[in-house]
Scaffold this motif. Structure first.
Motif, short mmCIF file in Angstrom:
data_model
loop_
_atom_site.label_atom_id
_atom_site.label_comp_id
_atom_site.label_asym_id
_atom_site.label_seq_id
_atom_site.Cartn_x
_atom_site.Cartn_y
_atom_site.Cartn_z
N LEU A 68 7.91 -4.40 -19.62
CA LEU A 68 7.94 -3.17 -18.83
C LEU A 68 6.68 -3.10 -17.97
N ARG A 69 6.66 -2.16 -17.07
CA ARG A 69 5.49 -1.98 -16.19
C ARG A 69 5.22 -0.48 -16.03
N PHE A 70 3.97 -0.09 -16.31
CA PHE A 70 3.54 1.28 -16.10
C PHE A 70 3.08 1.46 -14.66
N TRP A 71 3.43 2.61 -14.09
CA TRP A 71 3.01 2.94 -12.73
C TRP A 71 2.29 4.28 -12.74
N VAL A 72 1.28 4.39 -11.87
CA VAL A 72 0.61 5.66 -11.63
C VAL A 72 0.56 5.87 -10.12
N GLU A 73 0.85 7.13 -9.70
CA GLU A 73 0.90 7.44 -8.27
C GLU A 73 0.09 8.69 -7.99
N ASP A 74 -0.72 8.60 -6.94
CA ASP A 74 -1.47 9.76 -6.47
C ASP A 74 -0.53 10.60 -5.61
N LEU A 75 -0.23 11.81 -6.07
CA LEU A 75 0.75 12.64 -5.38
C LEU A 75 0.24 13.12 -4.02
N GLU A 76 -1.06 13.04 -3.79
CA GLU A 76 -1.61 13.49 -2.50
C GLU A 76 -1.60 12.38 -1.47
N SER A 77 -2.05 11.20 -1.86
CA SER A 77 -2.14 10.09 -0.90
C SER A 77 -1.00 9.09 -1.03
N ASN A 78 -0.16 9.25 -2.07
CA ASN A 78 0.94 8.33 -2.35
C ASN A 78 0.46 6.92 -2.68
N GLU A 79 -0.81 6.77 -3.00
CA GLU A 79 -1.32 5.46 -3.42
C GLU A 79 -0.85 5.18 -4.84
#
Length: 516
Positions: free
Chosen positions: A492-503
């Protein structure tokens, strides 16, 4: 019969003042390096309201290294390791091409020793005056001069130790705390240690540090070869040495040759060899048929100027020596003497040993670029550039948000009451920006898996303060009927996303099911 001592006593060295292009270059290098060292902690750099404004700071409390706009986190230590490797390769490169230029110009021991000798010369006088003072009895004058010198040395040493600790805390704040005696004991201890070592190394040990304490003089032999440009003496031109006025010696030799010619009679040729270099015919006695071959001294008049200016106390005319730091002060001293006696400069010069042999045989030396650009130096340059480009690339592609995942493997999985399989993970979310950010967690996998946050239920968003790392426990669950629940390991792969910059950033991991 008494045994010879194993160690010779230290002979104090009193370098004479010298002027010339290399000495001036060393002054500029000293001002530049000392200026960087003492002033850098006071340079300000605005990083925002939540970050320190010191341009260069090693913040041990938060385990960060700030360098102007660059911020290095603990997990990015590979940048520091890469810089250290580049420094080593750079040292190999410059030593292979130009000898010990680092030792002669930019090494801290050389820079601070130059500064201490400058103070010593300013207070006690030039070489001869310092030698007389050293041999004099301890009277009032000697005590006054020595104490004055030691006080100035101590002030420089304290400033050196103080400047060092300013790199590890906000400089204005730490200075105020130190002056008001509110500083941390570690700061006072560090300043005391560095003050003592600076005072001792720069004032008393000096060349002993380079000869006995530093390993580089013994390593340099592996870095240098006959094509390395270094400080050397043109023996073919300078030998044999002779003191005094060479012309007077030639006239005396000519008079002796004339007397021998007159004793031999007309039509005879007499050769009188004063010294073997160089040959020069000379008419004697007004009789053209009688010729004396008077061979004068080399260009070296054995004035000892090169020895007297050497901070290591060696004689470069004895050939390459481990103690030589290629500071080139002997070149300035020799060039000055050559100018006074009407000889061309370069008796002592930067040259390759292979060129000295070629010049001795009457051949032209190689161009400088052929000594600098050799296979060895090109390999060092390529390695140095490759590491540097790799670090620059890694610096520009790194993300402002990061995560690391540590699976909790005790136990490897938990079977819940409904038969579903749960894995537990400790996820560290890192916000490297100067503002608070809301980060959203998710996962991707070929299997059907559900992600939950401890304390957050199905809300997968986490608020991470500016320039902070937080630890978030995450649960990943597979239903009893899903293949992942009965498979030993599922990717599996964990993802994290900055909701402001979409990075976005991601990291792979595995899910452990019950193995049937």
């Amino acid at each position: 019969m008494s045994e010879a001592p194993l160690y010779a006593p230290q002979e104090p060295i009193f370098p004479r003042r010298v002027s010339g292009p290399f000495r001036r270059f060393k002054w500029w290098i000293m001002l530049f390096t000392l200026g960087i060292y003492y002033l850098t902690p006071w340079i300000r750099w605005d990083r925002g309201p939540n970050l320190p404004d010191q341009a260069v700071l090693i913040d041990l409390s938060t385990r960060r290294f700030y360098f102007f706009w660059i911020e290095i986190w603990p997990h990015e230590f590979y940048f520091v390791a890469g810089l250290l490797i580049m420094a080593g390769l750079g040292l190999f490169l410059f030593t292979s091409a130009l000898g010990r230029v680092w030792c002669g110009y930019a090494c801290p021991q050389t820079v601070w020793t130059d500064l201490f000798i400058l103070v010593e010369r300013w207070i006690e006088g030039d070489r001869n005056a310092r030698v007389r003072l050293y041999k004099a009895k301890w009277d009032l004058k000697k005590w006054r001069l020595r104490i004055t010198k030691w006080v100035v040395w101590m002030a420089i040493a304290v400033a050196t130790g103080g400047a060092w600790v300013f790199y590890f805390a906000d400089a204005p704040t730490l200075l105020r705390d130190l002056v008001t005696l509110n500083g941390h004991p570690v700061a006072y201890i560090t300043i005391a240690i560095l003050t003592a070592t600076t005072f001792l190394f720069g004032g008393f040990l000096r060349e002993q540090v380079c000869i006995y304490m530093c390993p580089w003089p013994r390593i340099q032999a592996a870095m240098m070869d006959p094509d390395t440009i270094t400080v050397a003496y043109r023996e073919w031109r300078g030998e044999p040495r002779g003191k005094g006025n060479v012309r007077k010696r030639d006239r005396a030799a000519a008079e002796k040759a004339e007397r021998e010619a007159q004793a031999a009679g007309d039509g005879q040729t007499v050769r009188y060899k004063a010294t073997p270099y160089p040959n020069r015919p000379l008419q004697v006695g007004g009789t053209p048929t009688l010729t004396a071959m008077v061979e004068e001294h080399g260009d070296c008049i054995d004035c000892m100027a090169c020895v007297n200016v050497c901070p290591m106390g060696i004689d470069i005319r004895d050939g390459q020596q481990m103690e030589c730091i290629t500071c080139a002060l002997c070149i300035d001293a020799c060039d000055d003497v050559m100018a006074k006696i009407g000889k061309p400069r370069g008796l002592i010069d930067y040259l390759a040993l292979s060129d000295e042999e070629a010049e001795r045989a009457g051949e032209a030396p190689k161009p400088i670029w052929q000594h600098v650009f050799r296979p060895r130096t090109l390999v060092y340059t390529a390695m140095w550039a490759a590491i540097g480009l790799g670090l620059v690339y890694a610096l520009f592609i790194r993300s402002d948000i990061e995560l690391t995942v540590s699976p909790v493997r005790n136990p490897t999985f938990v079977m819940q009451s409904d038969g579903s399989i749960r894995n537990i993970y400790d996820v560290r979310l890192r916000n490297k920006t100067g503002e608070d950010r809301e980060l959203h967690l998710s996962l991707t996998s070929d299997a059907t898996l559900r992600i939950d946050l401890e304390g957050g239920g199905r809300d997968l968003s986490v608020d991470v303060p500016a320039d902070t790392t937080i630890l978030q426990r995450v649960y990943v669950t597979a239903r009893p009927q899903d293949p992942a629940a009965t498979t030993d390991m599922t990717a599996l792969r964990f993802w994290v996303e900055d909701l402001e910059s979409n990075e976005r950033a991601s990291i792979p991991s595995t899910f452990n099911g019950r193995d049937q």
